[in-house]
Design a protein around this motif. Structure first.
Motif, PDB file in Angstrom:
ATOM      1  N   LEU A  77      37.652  33.412  47.197  1.00  0.00           N
ATOM      2  CA  LEU A  77      38.626  32.861  46.263  1.00  0.00           C
ATOM      3  C   LEU A  77      38.740  31.347  46.467  1.00  0.00           C
ATOM      4  O   LEU A  77      38.342  30.823  47.518  1.00  0.00           O
ATOM      5  CB  LEU A  77      39.988  33.521  46.456  1.00  0.00           C
ATOM      6  N   TYR A 121      43.626  38.402  41.023  1.00  0.00           N
ATOM      7  CA  TYR A 121      42.216  38.735  41.229  1.00  0.00           C
ATOM      8  C   TYR A 121      42.106  40.223  41.554  1.00  0.00           C
ATOM      9  O   TYR A 121      42.965  40.796  42.239  1.00  0.00           O
ATOM     10  CB  TYR A 121      41.630  37.897  42.366  1.00  0.00           C
ATOM     11  N   PHE A 169      35.153  39.409  43.766  1.00  0.00           N
ATOM     12  CA  PHE A 169      36.414  39.347  43.021  1.00  0.00           C
ATOM     13  C   PHE A 169      36.135  39.011  41.551  1.00  0.00           C
ATOM     14  O   PHE A 169      35.133  38.355  41.218  1.00  0.00           O
ATOM     15  CB  PHE A 169      37.341  38.269  43.598  1.00  0.00           C
ATOM     16  N   ARG A 190      38.524  37.534  38.170  1.00  0.00           N
ATOM     17  CA  ARG A 190      39.797  36.970  37.761  1.00  0.00           C
ATOM     18  C   ARG A 190      40.380  37.800  36.620  1.00  0.00           C
ATOM     19  O   ARG A 190      39.713  38.066  35.617  1.00  0.00           O
ATOM     20  CB  ARG A 190      39.624  35.516  37.314  1.00  0.00           C
TER      21      ARG A 190
END
Length: 204
Positions: A154, A189, A198, A200
């Motif tokens: 992230l 996420y 991940f 979004r």
């Protein structure tokens, strides 16, 4: 005889003298006649201008020569109204056509990560989002704890910026591998492989 002729001559002379006096008296009472004066230049110019105007102006038309006009002014307005109606019809959308602004779709990537919409999330993830908005209660004690972002999947933020929440996996006896990580700025996420990747979450 001579006396008679003298008397007649005197009478004749008196009559002639009286006639002359009468003629002179009548002539003296008549006003002195003035010679006709020539017209002034200004009068001539004015007369010529009036004559030119009279020749230049068209003669008044008789009732028989007058051109007939439409009985109503609407007859003159008909072409304009037809043109206006045609232009309005060309500009206005057809009946039943949708004029709503199309909804802008989500971008393909945000923060370098692929995007997932709410419709693409599993129903359990939607339940977890609802719990996050309400502030709990959560099914596991680890929910709401700090996510360290050790793998740096992230965007880099200060410590304590991210918090993680469990997305229940049906039939699993443990927390499973699905999570939602929420940022302090409202970012969300989703991961379904225990932080290996991940996506979004897009919330329009």
């Amino acid at each position: 005889m001579k006396r008679m002729s003298r008397g007649f001559g005197g009478l004749l002379a008196f009559v002639i003298a009286a006639a002359l006096v009468i003629v002179w008296w009548r002539w003296s009472e008549r006003p002195a006649s003035t010679p006709p004066s020539e017209p002034s230049p200004l009068a001539i110019v004015a007369t010529d201008a009036n004559a030119a105007t009279a020749h230049s102006s068209p003669p008044a038309s008789s009732p028989q020569e007058q051109v007939a006009v439409p009985a109503s002014a609407d007859a003159l307005k008909t072409p304009t109204n037809a043109t206006t109606s045609a232009a309005a019809s060309a500009e206005s959308p057809p009946t039943g056509a949708s004029t709503a602004t199309p909804t802008r779709g989500p971008p393909e990537r945000i923060d370098g990560l692929p995007v997932i919409t709410l419709d693409e999330l599993p129903p359990e993830a939607l339940d977890t989002l609802a719990l996050i908005e309400r502030g709990g209660p959560f099914p596991f004690r680890q929910d709401g704890t700090i996510f360290q972002n050790r793998e740096r999947r992230l965007p880099l933020k200060p410590a304590g910026y991210y918090r993680e929440y469990t997305v229940i996996t049906p039939g699993a006896s443990t927390r499973g591998a699905r999570r939602i990580v929420a940022g302090a700025g409202g970012e969300l996420y989703y991961t379904d492989d225990h932080y290996a990747s991940f996506r979004r979450i897009w919330k329009p």
